[in-house]
Scaffold this motif. Structure first.
Motif, PDB file in Angstrom:
ATOM      1  N   CYS A   7      68.712 -58.672   9.764  1.00  0.00           N
ATOM      2  CA  CYS A   7      69.140 -58.312   8.357  1.00  0.00           C
ATOM      3  C   CYS A   7      67.826 -58.194   7.312  1.00  0.00           C
ATOM      4  O   CYS A   7      66.738 -58.713   7.786  1.00  0.00           O
ATOM      5  CB  CYS A   7      70.018 -59.668   7.798  1.00  0.00           C
ATOM      6  SG  CYS A   7      71.496 -59.856   8.438  1.00  0.00           S
ATOM      7  N   VAL A  59      71.710 -57.843   3.712  1.00  0.00           N
ATOM      8  CA  VAL A  59      72.275 -56.729   4.198  1.00  0.00           C
ATOM      9  C   VAL A  59      71.955 -56.545   5.659  1.00  0.00           C
ATOM     10  O   VAL A  59      70.690 -56.459   6.240  1.00  0.00           O
ATOM     11  CB  VAL A  59      72.066 -55.426   3.509  1.00  0.00           C
ATOM     12  CG1 VAL A  59      72.999 -54.504   4.008  1.00  0.00           C
ATOM     13  CG2 VAL A  59      72.320 -55.372   2.040  1.00  0.00           C
ATOM     14  N   TYR A 118      73.462 -51.668   8.844  1.00  0.00           N
ATOM     15  CA  TYR A 118      74.606 -51.055   7.789  1.00  0.00           C
ATOM     16  C   TYR A 118      73.730 -49.683   7.193  1.00  0.00           C
ATOM     17  O   TYR A 118      74.396 -48.767   7.056  1.00  0.00           O
ATOM     18  CB  TYR A 118      74.622 -51.893   6.492  1.00  0.00           C
ATOM     19  CG  TYR A 118      75.574 -51.303   5.613  1.00  0.00           C
ATOM     20  CD1 TYR A 118      76.822 -51.678   5.862  1.00  0.00           C
ATOM     21  CD2 TYR A 118      75.377 -50.949   4.329  1.00  0.00           C
ATOM     22  CE1 TYR A 118      77.975 -51.356   5.171  1.00  0.00           C
ATOM     23  CE2 TYR A 118      76.171 -50.344   3.671  1.00  0.00           C
ATOM     24  CZ  TYR A 118      77.359 -50.671   3.803  1.00  0.00           C
ATOM     25  OH  TYR A 118      78.533 -49.933   2.987  1.00  0.00           O
ATOM     26  N   PRO A 157      76.735 -47.076   7.539  1.00  0.00           N
ATOM     27  CA  PRO A 157      77.298 -47.594   6.433  1.00  0.00           C
ATOM     28  C   PRO A 157      78.814 -47.455   6.197  1.00  0.00           C
ATOM     29  O   PRO A 157      79.484 -46.412   7.073  1.00  0.00           O
ATOM     30  CB  PRO A 157      76.673 -46.723   5.307  1.00  0.00           C
ATOM     31  CG  PRO A 157      76.574 -45.484   6.095  1.00  0.00           C
ATOM     32  CD  PRO A 157      76.424 -45.892   7.489  1.00  0.00           C
ATOM     33  N   ASN A 209      80.082 -47.270   3.153  1.00  0.00           N
ATOM     34  CA  ASN A 209      80.169 -46.627   1.712  1.00  0.00           C
ATOM     35  C   ASN A 209      78.934 -45.824   1.622  1.00  0.00           C
ATOM     36  O   ASN A 209      77.774 -46.539   1.210  1.00  0.00           O
ATOM     37  CB  ASN A 209      80.828 -47.473   0.709  1.00  0.00           C
ATOM     38  CG  ASN A 209      80.990 -46.867  -0.485  1.00  0.00           C
ATOM     39  OD1 ASN A 209      80.474 -45.594  -0.828  1.00  0.00           O
ATOM     40  ND2 ASN A 209      81.784 -47.458  -1.365  1.00  0.00           N
ATOM     41  N   TYR A 210      78.761 -44.617   2.024  1.00  0.00           N
ATOM     42  CA  TYR A 210      77.523 -43.806   1.725  1.00  0.00           C
ATOM     43  C   TYR A 210      77.809 -42.283   1.112  1.00  0.00           C
ATOM     44  O   TYR A 210      78.740 -41.682   1.463  1.00  0.00           O
ATOM     45  CB  TYR A 210      76.881 -43.608   3.192  1.00  0.00           C
ATOM     46  CG  TYR A 210      75.686 -42.509   3.189  1.00  0.00           C
ATOM     47  CD1 TYR A 210      74.487 -43.047   3.026  1.00  0.00           C
ATOM     48  CD2 TYR A 210      75.872 -41.440   3.414  1.00  0.00           C
ATOM     49  CE1 TYR A 210      73.345 -42.112   2.985  1.00  0.00           C
ATOM     50  CE2 TYR A 210      74.937 -40.426   3.397  1.00  0.00           C
ATOM     51  CZ  TYR A 210      73.633 -40.994   3.222  1.00  0.00           C
ATOM     52  OH  TYR A 210      72.568 -39.963   3.266  1.00  0.00           O
ATOM     53  N   PHE A 246      73.714 -45.973  -0.799  1.00  0.00           N
ATOM     54  CA  PHE A 246      74.832 -47.065  -0.213  1.00  0.00           C
ATOM     55  C   PHE A 246      75.499 -47.757  -1.118  1.00  0.00           C
ATOM     56  O   PHE A 246      75.033 -48.389  -2.022  1.00  0.00           O
ATOM     57  CB  PHE A 246      73.843 -47.766   0.874  1.00  0.00           C
ATOM     58  CG  PHE A 246      73.127 -47.025   2.212  1.00  0.00           C
ATOM     59  CD1 PHE A 246      73.931 -46.765   3.191  1.00  0.00           C
ATOM     60  CD2 PHE A 246      72.147 -46.568   1.653  1.00  0.00           C
ATOM     61  CE1 PHE A 246      73.102 -46.125   4.325  1.00  0.00           C
ATOM     62  CE2 PHE A 246      71.260 -46.085   2.766  1.00  0.00           C
ATOM     63  CZ  PHE A 246      71.913 -45.705   4.135  1.00  0.00           C
ATOM     64  N   THR A 247      76.599 -48.417  -0.850  1.00  0.00           N
ATOM     65  CA  THR A 247      77.091 -49.180  -1.651  1.00  0.00           C
ATOM     66  C   THR A 247      77.603 -50.339  -0.697  1.00  0.00           C
ATOM     67  O   THR A 247      78.329 -50.034   0.116  1.00  0.00           O
ATOM     68  CB  THR A 247      78.309 -48.736  -2.318  1.00  0.00           C
ATOM     69  OG1 THR A 247      78.132 -47.774  -3.289  1.00  0.00           O
ATOM     70  CG2 THR A 247      79.278 -50.016  -3.025  1.00  0.00           C
ATOM     71  N   TYR A 248      76.933 -51.541  -0.847  1.00  0.00           N
ATOM     72  CA  TYR A 248      77.295 -52.826   0.079  1.00  0.00           C
ATOM     73  C   TYR A 248      78.038 -53.812  -0.557  1.00  0.00           C
ATOM     74  O   TYR A 248      77.791 -54.160  -1.709  1.00  0.00           O
ATOM     75  CB  TYR A 248      76.046 -53.221   0.504  1.00  0.00           C
ATOM     76  CG  TYR A 248      76.224 -54.395   1.547  1.00  0.00           C
ATOM     77  CD1 TYR A 248      76.698 -54.313   2.709  1.00  0.00           C
ATOM     78  CD2 TYR A 248      75.795 -55.823   0.865  1.00  0.00           C
ATOM     79  CE1 TYR A 248      76.901 -55.356   3.438  1.00  0.00           C
ATOM     80  CE2 TYR A 248      76.015 -56.843   1.962  1.00  0.00           C
ATOM     81  CZ  TYR A 248      76.425 -56.612   3.050  1.00  0.00           C
ATOM     82  OH  TYR A 248      76.679 -57.529   4.007  1.00  0.00           O
ATOM     83  N   ASP A 249      79.176 -54.177   0.109  1.00  0.00           N
ATOM     84  CA  ASP A 249      80.178 -55.203  -0.382  1.00  0.00           C
ATOM     85  C   ASP A 249      79.527 -56.552   0.145  1.00  0.00           C
ATOM     86  O   ASP A 249      79.865 -56.730   1.470  1.00  0.00           O
ATOM     87  CB  ASP A 249      81.561 -54.982  -0.169  1.00  0.00           C
ATOM     88  CG  ASP A 249      82.232 -53.879  -0.839  1.00  0.00           C
ATOM     89  OD1 ASP A 249      81.472 -53.358  -2.216  1.00  0.00           O
ATOM     90  OD2 ASP A 249      82.991 -53.034  -0.274  1.00  0.00           O
ATOM     91  N   ASP A 250      79.042 -57.274  -0.535  1.00  0.00           N
ATOM     92  CA  ASP A 250      78.498 -58.518  -0.464  1.00  0.00           C
ATOM     93  C   ASP A 250      79.650 -59.545  -0.467  1.00  0.00           C
ATOM     94  O   ASP A 250      80.005 -60.071  -1.714  1.00  0.00           O
ATOM     95  CB  ASP A 250      77.285 -59.169  -1.009  1.00  0.00           C
ATOM     96  CG  ASP A 250      76.698 -60.390  -0.594  1.00  0.00           C
ATOM     97  OD1 ASP A 250      77.414 -61.120  -0.049  1.00  0.00           O
ATOM     98  OD2 ASP A 250      75.343 -60.593  -0.860  1.00  0.00           O
ATOM     99  N   SER A 274      79.466 -56.174  -5.072  1.00  0.00           N
ATOM    100  CA  SER A 274      79.041 -54.872  -4.636  1.00  0.00           C
ATOM    101  C   SER A 274      77.697 -54.531  -5.075  1.00  0.00           C
ATOM    102  O   SER A 274      77.277 -54.503  -6.478  1.00  0.00           O
ATOM    103  CB  SER A 274      79.830 -53.697  -4.941  1.00  0.00           C
ATOM    104  OG  SER A 274      81.131 -53.915  -4.243  1.00  0.00           O
TER     105      SER A 274
END
Length: 243
Positions: free
Chosen positions: A54, A147, A151, A155, A157-158, A176-180, A186
């Motif tokens: 990560c 992250v 990812y 990904p 969401n890219y 990128f959108t990363y949902d944590d 996000s």
């Protein structure tokens, strides 16, 4: 239980060991340090979570004048006290998230980038303790999150966004959108931060992403250095033409 713990420990070391070997193959050292640009560095902190590599990232404080609220790596401009790019990255990481320099296993410096202020930004890659708990400086950092490195190859969401690079040419930028789920937030990761994260993931996994990149995976370091030198040359041309 003890045998299982030993097995997990050796697996973790194996993952880290393979990553370190591949990173050292792509170490540029001080190859680009002579370039006549203002210097900055970022630390790309790697750690293992649930058996996966990560990356630790931060969110810039809304109080900051430049790029408030944006996701970035710990880092900043070089100061006189810094002897090299590694010093800069470690000093900034300590100031921003309380990461002690002696707790970072520095592995390499990767091909640099050039930010919108025309700083030469060197990414310094290092492993940190898997249990590291950040102590963010609220004047500089509003959030810290991790992250999975993969990812940045696969990904959920890219998008590729058009933008003008430092030389004034239209190109494409990773976003990128990363949902944590841990933070129930996000995060949008883009620009030079995304550029460094993607390259790091390619270096370690040696796998082509699900989106387009301008690297030759068979000659990764050469193609990355050529891309960088083309950008640097185009910035110089633009400077000359504006005189």
């Amino acid at each position: 239980m003890a045998a299982a713990e030993r097995e997990n420990g050796s697996e973790r070391e194996s993952i880290k060991g393979k990553a370190k070997l591949r990173l050292r193959e792509c170490d540029v050292g001080d190859k680009f340090s002579h370039l006549p640009l203002r210097k900055a560095s970022v630390l790309l902190p790697l750690l293992l979570r649930d058996g996966a590599l990560c990356l630790l990232l931060t969110v810039r404080s809304m109080q900051l004048r430049r790029s408030p609220g944006e996701v970035c790596f710990p880092g900043g401009k070089r100061e006189e006290m810094d002897k090299d790019e590694i010093d800069t990255a470690l000093r900034e990481a300590k100031e921003e998230v309380g990461l002690q320099p002696e707790k970072v296993d520095v592995i390499c410096r990767l091909v640099p980038g050039i930010d919108k202020m025309n700083h030469l930004v060197t990414p310094v890659v290092g492993f940190i303790e898997d249990t590291f708990q950040a102590s963010p400086n609220p004047d500089e950092v509003s959030d810290v999150f991790v992250v999975p490195l993969e990812y940045f190859l696969k990904p959920l969401n890219y998008v590729a966004l058009p933008y003008k690079n430092s030389s004034g040419y239209l190109t494409w930028m990773h976003c990128f959108t990363y949902d944590d789920h841990e933070h129930k937030k996000s995060f949008k990761i883009w620009g030079l931060t995304a550029h460094f994260a993607v390259f790091l993931a390619i270096v370690i996994f040696r796998t082509k992403p699900t989106f387009e990149v301008h690297y030759d995976l068979d000659n990764l370091i050469t193609s990355a250095e050529n891309n960088f030198m083309k950008l640097y040359a185009s910035i110089n041309e633009r400077k000359k033409s504006s005189l």
